[in-house]
Design a protein around this motif. Structure first.
Motif, PDB file in Angstrom:
ATOM      1  N   ALA A  63       0.848  -1.207   0.000  1.00  0.00           N
ATOM      2  CA  ALA A  63       0.000   0.000   0.000  1.00  0.00           C
ATOM      3  C   ALA A  63       0.876   1.247   0.000  1.00  0.00           C
ATOM      4  CB  ALA A  63      -0.922   0.026   1.217  1.00  0.00           C
ATOM      5  N   ALA A  64       0.508   2.198  -0.882  1.00  0.00           N
ATOM      6  CA  ALA A  64       1.306   3.430  -1.032  1.00  0.00           C
ATOM      7  C   ALA A  64       0.859   4.528  -0.076  1.00  0.00           C
ATOM      8  CB  ALA A  64       1.220   3.925  -2.475  1.00  0.00           C
ATOM      9  N   GLY A  65       0.128   4.153   0.963  1.00  0.00           N
ATOM     10  CA  GLY A  65      -0.220   5.138   1.994  1.00  0.00           C
ATOM     11  C   GLY A  65      -1.545   5.816   1.747  1.00  0.00           C
ATOM     12  N   ALA A  66      -1.780   6.878   2.494  1.00  0.00           N
ATOM     13  CA  ALA A  66      -3.026   7.632   2.347  1.00  0.00           C
ATOM     14  C   ALA A  66      -3.155   8.124   0.915  1.00  0.00           C
ATOM     15  CB  ALA A  66      -3.018   8.810   3.315  1.00  0.00           C
ATOM     16  N   ASP A  67      -4.403   8.335   0.504  1.00  0.00           N
ATOM     17  CA  ASP A  67      -4.642   8.797  -0.860  1.00  0.00           C
ATOM     18  C   ASP A  67      -4.308  10.289  -0.944  1.00  0.00           C
ATOM     19  OD1 ASP A  67      -5.979   9.885  -3.214  1.00  0.00           O
ATOM     20  OD2 ASP A  67      -6.827   7.872  -3.410  1.00  0.00           O
ATOM     21  N   ILE A  68      -3.198  10.589  -1.606  1.00  0.00           N
ATOM     22  CA  ILE A  68      -2.686  11.972  -1.615  1.00  0.00           C
ATOM     23  C   ILE A  68      -3.632  12.897  -2.378  1.00  0.00           C
ATOM     24  CG2 ILE A  68      -0.756  13.446  -2.322  1.00  0.00           C
ATOM     25  CD1 ILE A  68       1.060  10.941  -1.953  1.00  0.00           C
ATOM     26  N   ARG A  69      -4.243  12.374  -3.446  1.00  0.00           N
ATOM     27  CA  ARG A  69      -5.188  13.224  -4.204  1.00  0.00           C
ATOM     28  C   ARG A  69      -6.369  13.617  -3.317  1.00  0.00           C
ATOM     29  NH1 ARG A  69      -4.750  11.564 -10.337  1.00  0.00           N
ATOM     30  NH2 ARG A  69      -2.812  10.441 -10.209  1.00  0.00           N
ATOM     31  N   GLU A  70      -6.836  12.651  -2.542  1.00  0.00           N
ATOM     32  CA  GLU A  70      -7.974  12.909  -1.660  1.00  0.00           C
ATOM     33  C   GLU A  70      -7.595  13.894  -0.547  1.00  0.00           C
ATOM     34  OE1 GLU A  70     -11.007   9.341  -0.966  1.00  0.00           O
ATOM     35  OE2 GLU A  70      -9.580   9.508   0.652  1.00  0.00           O
ATOM     36  N   MET A  71      -6.321  13.847  -0.165  1.00  0.00           N
ATOM     37  CA  MET A  71      -5.876  14.689   0.956  1.00  0.00           C
ATOM     38  C   MET A  71      -5.526  16.113   0.532  1.00  0.00           C
ATOM     39  SD  MET A  71      -3.387  12.345   3.290  1.00  0.00           S
ATOM     40  CE  MET A  71      -3.175  13.619   4.531  1.00  0.00           C
ATOM     41  N   TYR A 105       6.087  -1.879  -2.004  1.00  0.00           N
ATOM     42  CA  TYR A 105       6.086  -0.735  -1.089  1.00  0.00           C
ATOM     43  C   TYR A 105       5.020  -0.822   0.004  1.00  0.00           C
ATOM     44  CZ  TYR A 105       9.241   1.751  -4.235  1.00  0.00           C
ATOM     45  OH  TYR A 105      10.322   2.132  -4.977  1.00  0.00           O
ATOM     46  N   ALA A 106       5.430  -0.507   1.214  1.00  0.00           N
ATOM     47  CA  ALA A 106       4.495  -0.243   2.328  1.00  0.00           C
ATOM     48  C   ALA A 106       4.886   1.147   2.815  1.00  0.00           C
ATOM     49  CB  ALA A 106       4.655  -1.285   3.428  1.00  0.00           C
ATOM     50  N   LEU A 107       4.151   2.148   2.341  1.00  0.00           N
ATOM     51  CA  LEU A 107       4.569   3.536   2.567  1.00  0.00           C
ATOM     52  C   LEU A 107       3.544   4.287   3.412  1.00  0.00           C
ATOM     53  CD1 LEU A 107       5.648   4.436  -1.109  1.00  0.00           C
ATOM     54  CD2 LEU A 107       7.041   3.407   0.711  1.00  0.00           C
ATOM     55  N   GLY A 108       4.038   5.181   4.246  1.00  0.00           N
ATOM     56  CA  GLY A 108       3.146   6.040   5.024  1.00  0.00           C
ATOM     57  C   GLY A 108       2.084   5.233   5.762  1.00  0.00           C
ATOM     58  N   GLY A 109       0.810   5.515   5.426  1.00  0.00           N
ATOM     59  CA  GLY A 109      -0.289   4.774   6.049  1.00  0.00           C
ATOM     60  C   GLY A 109      -0.184   3.272   5.796  1.00  0.00           C
ATOM     61  N   GLY A 110       0.435   2.876   4.694  1.00  0.00           N
ATOM     62  CA  GLY A 110       0.650   1.451   4.412  1.00  0.00           C
ATOM     63  C   GLY A 110       1.606   0.850   5.421  1.00  0.00           C
ATOM     64  N   CYS A 111       2.632   1.611   5.778  1.00  0.00           N
ATOM     65  CA  CYS A 111       3.600   1.148   6.780  1.00  0.00           C
ATOM     66  C   CYS A 111       2.922   1.108   8.155  1.00  0.00           C
ATOM     67  CB  CYS A 111       4.814   2.069   6.793  1.00  0.00           C
ATOM     68  SG  CYS A 111       6.259   1.340   7.578  1.00  0.00           S
ATOM     69  N   SER A 129       8.613   2.507   4.384  1.00  0.00           N
ATOM     70  CA  SER A 129       9.067   3.898   4.522  1.00  0.00           C
ATOM     71  C   SER A 129       7.933   4.781   5.038  1.00  0.00           C
ATOM     72  CB  SER A 129       9.554   4.410   3.159  1.00  0.00           C
ATOM     73  OG  SER A 129       9.859   5.785   3.243  1.00  0.00           O
ATOM     74  N   HIS A 130       8.334   5.861   5.697  1.00  0.00           N
ATOM     75  CA  HIS A 130       7.397   6.912   6.112  1.00  0.00           C
ATOM     76  C   HIS A 130       7.782   8.193   5.374  1.00  0.00           C
ATOM     77  CE1 HIS A 130       4.640   5.382   9.149  1.00  0.00           C
ATOM     78  NE2 HIS A 130       5.602   4.559   9.520  1.00  0.00           N
ATOM     79  N   PRO A 131       7.244   8.386   4.154  1.00  0.00           N
ATOM     80  CA  PRO A 131       7.631   9.563   3.369  1.00  0.00           C
ATOM     81  C   PRO A 131       6.796  10.808   3.672  1.00  0.00           C
ATOM     82  CG  PRO A 131       6.266   8.109   2.046  1.00  0.00           C
ATOM     83  CD  PRO A 131       6.329   7.498   3.405  1.00  0.00           C
ATOM     84  N   GLU A 132       5.972  10.771   4.735  1.00  0.00           N
ATOM     85  CA  GLU A 132       5.070  11.908   5.010  1.00  0.00           C
ATOM     86  C   GLU A 132       5.834  13.221   5.067  1.00  0.00           C
ATOM     87  OE1 GLU A 132       5.082   9.034   6.695  1.00  0.00           O
ATOM     88  OE2 GLU A 132       3.041   8.357   7.123  1.00  0.00           O
TER      89      GLU A 132
END
Ligand code: CAA
Length: 258
Positions: A63-71, A105-111, A129-132
């Motif tokens: 999971a690539a984390g929270a939906d950046i477009r939505e955010m 990838y397990a990024l941000g919210g995915g991690c 990774s936590h790329p926030e």
């Protein structure tokens, strides 16, 4: 089924496979997806036939984390009002063992989802990774709290402050990952692991999870008291009698028969 982005299949051996299915967006965790996940977890929590949850994703990445477009235009008020990251409460507080399977990838919210799992099987190609920070924000679903408890402050600060990408080997070495498996074996190993756990006493699995989780929050003396109380409870369980009787009778125990 509550959303086409979340699937849940119950296996006759006693585990449920919870699947994140939005690979075209790298399984980005949009609100509809996290809501569906929370609803499904609430159902599985009450489902007596489900003793273990296997959490996995379709596609090349976990999971690539929270939906950046939505955010993009999300205000603090909206985030508060919509209980953004609500599925994390459902997963973080889930009382039964959760096995996470991570590929890519397990990024941000995915991690953060990974950090809420009890057992993590990672494919050799997994990256955490936590790329926030590079987006000008920070974790909001437990990353700054769970990660240091799991891997220690030095490693957690390295990831959270710099966005450092950790490969599977480093993640296993520092305690974020339980086992590393070849990518083409991940699903099979995960299902075998889940079946194996589901054949054990569900009540005792939950007690062990509760005690270990408490060790992250409680002072040692209180945690030891809790452990003792839970241990004493097992002595009255039919599963405990079955387990010990099966040992003396030299046969395989049959748990969860009540
Ligand atoms: N949110 C929304 N959409 C995403 C997304 C995300 N987090 N990650 C990927 N996507 C979408 C892309 O926009 C793209 O959509 P289109 O095809 O419609 O353009 C599609 O998924 C494929 O993405 P890429 O072309 O980038 O795929 P890639 O394989 O080349 O790269 C990736 C994969 C490395 C995961 C890259 O997509 C990426 O870096 N994604 C963002 C990761 C990120 O920063 N996550 C943290 C989000 S913040 C958070 O999680 C915590 C919080 O609460 C603040």
């Amino acid at each position: 089924m509550v959303s086409s982005m979340i699937h849940c299949a119950k296996h006759p051996s006693g585990y449920a496979e919870l699947v994140i299915d939005r690979p075209q967006a790298r399984n980005a965790l949009c609100v509809a997806l996290t809501d569906a996940m929370a609803q499904t977890l609430e159902r599985l929590r009450e489902d007596s036939e489900t003793r273990v949850v296997l959490l996995r994703s379709e596609g090349d990445h976990f999971a690539a984390g929270a939906d950046i477009r939505e955010m993009l235009d999300m205000s603090a008020e909206t985030a508060r009002a919509t209980d953004f990251a609500g599925c994390c409460v459902a997963l973080g507080d889930f009382p039964k063992p959760v096995i996470g399977l991570v590929q890519g990838y397990a990024l941000g919210g995915g991690c953060e989802l990974v950090e809420m799992c009890d057992i993590v099987l990672a494919a050799e190609n997994a990256v955490f990774s936590h790329p926030e920070i590079s987006l000008g924000t920070m974790p909001g679903a437990g990353g700054t709290q769970r990660l240091p408890r799991l891997i220690g402050t030095a490693k957690a600060m390295d990831m959270l402050l710099s966005g450092h990408r950790m490969d599977a080997i480093e993640a296993e070495r520092c305690g974020l990952v339980s086992r590393i498996v070849p990518p083409d074996r991940l699903l099979e190993e995960g299902r075998e692991y889940a079946s194996g756990l589901a054949a054990l006493s569900g009540t005792v699995l939950n007690s062990i999870k509760k005690a270990v989780r408490a060790s992250m929050e409680m002072p040692l003396k209180e945690g030891l008291k809790l452990e003792r109380a839970l241990f004493h409870q097992t002595l009255g369980l039919p599963d405990r009698q079955e387990g010990m009787r099966a040992f003396t009778e030299r046969r395989k125990p049959l748990f969860n028969a009540t």
